[in-house]
Design a protein around this motif. Structure first.
Motif, PDB file in Angstrom:
ATOM      1  N   TRP A  62      35.296  43.860  27.484  1.00  0.00           N
ATOM      2  CA  TRP A  62      35.600  42.652  26.692  1.00  0.00           C
ATOM      3  C   TRP A  62      35.663  42.999  25.207  1.00  0.00           C
TER       4      TRP A  62
ATOM      5  N   LYS B 137      32.006  36.905  25.212  1.00  0.00           N
ATOM      6  CA  LYS B 137      31.664  37.462  26.525  1.00  0.00           C
ATOM      7  C   LYS B 137      31.085  38.867  26.403  1.00  0.00           C
TER       8      LYS B 137
ATOM      9  N   CYS C 277      36.648  36.981  23.705  1.00  0.00           N
ATOM     10  CA  CYS C 277      36.222  38.325  24.116  1.00  0.00           C
ATOM     11  C   CYS C 277      34.892  38.703  23.473  1.00  0.00           C
TER      12      CYS C 277
ATOM     13  N   ARG D   2      43.749  41.927  30.064  1.00  0.00           N
ATOM     14  CA  ARG D   2      42.929  40.723  30.298  1.00  0.00           C
ATOM     15  C   ARG D   2      42.753  40.453  31.785  1.00  0.00           C
TER      16      ARG D   2
ATOM     17  N   THR E 275      39.140  40.410  33.582  1.00  0.00           N
ATOM     18  CA  THR E 275      38.704  39.189  34.274  1.00  0.00           C
ATOM     19  C   THR E 275      38.275  39.506  35.701  1.00  0.00           C
TER      20      THR E 275
ATOM     21  N   PRO F  50      34.767  42.446  35.150  1.00  0.00           N
ATOM     22  CA  PRO F  50      34.233  42.247  33.783  1.00  0.00           C
ATOM     23  C   PRO F  50      33.123  43.223  33.437  1.00  0.00           C
TER      24      PRO F  50
END
Length: 521
Positions: free
Chosen positions: A216, A239, A236, A204, A208, A211
């Motif tokens: 994701w 996104k 997730c 993660r 982040t 990205p």
């Protein structure tokens, strides 16, 4: 001279390491790496054990076979540096072959100078060329192969940072993924390693900072399969714009709010299939029909309106005729109108009234939660049209016939295509369709009169006041069964949220078997 071991190959060259522990037998199309058991051979020789025709069986251990033709080679510790027939400079260590350079002409290996950290080669014109190979990197790799991790840790401090990614790849090849994750500085490589190691927090943090929709999506799948973290999975998938995954998640949870949000987002993103399923699950038939029309699927919209919303059938039929007339005027004329061919549409007026009656009932109770299925399915077998004919459902007024629920879903714009000018035959078909549309307004009263003639005892007027007491009792009984301790009329009272469901699932792991039924209830 004494026989140590008979090896049935035809070698071109044989290379020994400086310590005498490793041996490379170079053949025509491949080479073999063997490890010499010095202690075992010494025991045989010192004790005078008789040696057979094939030599000492365990004197050599097979390490690796590589399908490459060696031209020249040289050992540096346990590292074997060589050039091959494909004009590449490589070195072999720990079962891995690493390419140092691609050569533009045949070259021959001269050796390796430790103080210079360079490999020297010479071509046929006696030109000497060197390539950089850090001794600290070789020492680190040799320590890893020998499982001396303390020595490797000390060596790592002396290795430049630009060599760490190379070492991480080497460590991954040695199945030391935890160590490779610590050494690597490449975000993509670290993401792959953390994903393989199932380290959610590390994955993660990497996603982040760097990205991408694909990352994701992978994190969402990992969160769902490994930790069943539904909240992280939802984040997730949102996104990653994984509308299919969100549909599966929301339908599994019975989340009406999530499905409503997904319907709007999917329609906006052009994911019409997902948007249609969401609207269909929400019982928003009118929005389903509009979505089909916006995507130029007018025939499907017509059949859906005929099945679920007959009051819209006439308007969709007009659009269908106009759309079909551009392709075939005869086919457009063959489409039957409910007003002109009532025998083809049996019980059509009663179906329109039944649809409006069910819409009013749905407005009163709202959508039922998934947990109400076992109770609600007992009432699914009701023949609404038969109830309408029997006079137990009210007849809709003209205003109700024209009413259409509003929608807040942003549908994609209708498809527009450049079309040639209509022919005279197509213009005639369009004029005929317009005449049909004009007749519909004058014939709406006949639909109501026909139903009134069939059901003379059914009163007209305000629709809500005309609902039969039996239908009210059925709906109220179902509402009481579902809401339980919730407030009256709130059909969604008591429905767990996503956080509550996560907490409940976590509690179930620690509860005794006797408490599970109570928690589920």
């Amino acid at each position: 001279c004494r026989l140590i071991r008979r090896i049935r190959v035809i070698p071109k060259k044989i290379f020994w390491s400086e310590t005498g522990d490793l041996c490379v037998i170079a053949c025509k199309a491949s080479f073999y790496v063997l490890r010499y058991n010095r202690d075992l051979v010494g025991k045989y020789l010192n004790e005078g054990v008789e040696i057979g025709d094939n030599g000492i069986e365990k004197s050599f251990d097979f390490e690796q076979s590589v399908q490459e033709s060696i031209v020249t080679g040289h050992f540096v510790g346990d590292c074997f540096i060589y050039t091959n027939a494909s004009q590449r400079l490589c070195y072999f260590i720990g079962g891995q072959t690493i390419i140092l350079a691609h050569l533009d002409r045949p070259m021959f290996l001269l050796g390796y100078l430790t103080r210079e950290n360079r490999v020297y080669l010479m071509d046929k014109q006696y030109n000497v060329i060197s390539f950089n190979l850090l001794m600290s990197v070789l020492i680190y790799q040799i320590a890893i192969v020998r499982k001396d991790f303390e020595q490797a840790e000390l060596c790592l401090e002396k290795i430049p940072a630009d060599q760490h990614n190379k070492l991480a790849r080497f460590l991954e090849g040695q199945e030391l993924k935890e160590l490779a994750l610590k050494v690597s500085r490449d975000p993509d490589h670290r993401f792959d390693l953390a994903l393989q190691l199932k380290k959610l927090d590390v994955v993660r943090s990497i996603v982040t900072a760097h990205p991408s929709e694909a990352k994701w999506k992978q994190l969402g799948d990992l969160a769902l399969m490994e930790s069943f973290d539904l909240k992280l999975t939802e984040e997730c998938f949102e996104k990653a714009k994984d509308y299919g995954g969100l549909l599966l998640l929301y339908t599994s949870l019975g989340s009406q709010e999530g499905i409503e949000r997904l319907a709007a987002e999917a329609a906006k993103a052009g994911q019409s299939n997902v948007a249609f399923i969401c609207l269909y699950l929400l019982n928003r038939v009118n929005d389903c029909i509009k979505l089909l029309c916006a995507n130029d699927r007018i025939p499907e919209a017509a059949f859906m309106s005929r099945t679920y919303k007959p009051t819209e059938t006439k308007d969709i039929l007009v659009k269908w005729k106009e759309h079909l007339a551009k392709v075939s005027a005869k086919a457009a004329e063959a489409l039957a109108d409910p007003d002109q061919y009532p025998d083809v549409f049996p019980n059509f007026p009663a179906g329109c009234n039944a649809q409006l009656a069910m819409e009013k009932a749905t407005e009163k109770t709202g959508l039922l939660p998934a947990r109400a299925y076992l109770e609600a399915k007992k009432r699914f077998g009701i023949d609404v049209i038969a109830e309408m004919k029997a006079g137990r459902l009210p007849v809709a007024s003209k205003e109700d016939m024209k009413a259409s629920p509003s929608t807040d879903v942003e549908l994609p714009p209708p498809k527009v295509s450049e079309e040639p000018a209509p022919t005279q035959q197509q213009q005639g078909a369009t004029e005929a369709a317009n005449e049909v549309k004009e007749k519909q307004s004058s014939q709406e009263m006949s639909v109501e009169e026909e139903v009134l003639a069939t059901n003379p005892e059914v009163p007209t007027g305000d629709f809500d006041d005309a609902l039969d007491e039996n239908l009210d009792e059925e709906l109220e009984g179902l509402n009481d069964d579902i809401t339980g301790n919730g407030e009256e009329g709130d059909i969604n009272a008591g429905t767990p949220s996503l956080d509550e469901l996560n907490k409940t699932l976590a509690d179930l792991d620690n509860e005794d078997d006797e408490d599970i039924d109570a928690l589920l209830a």
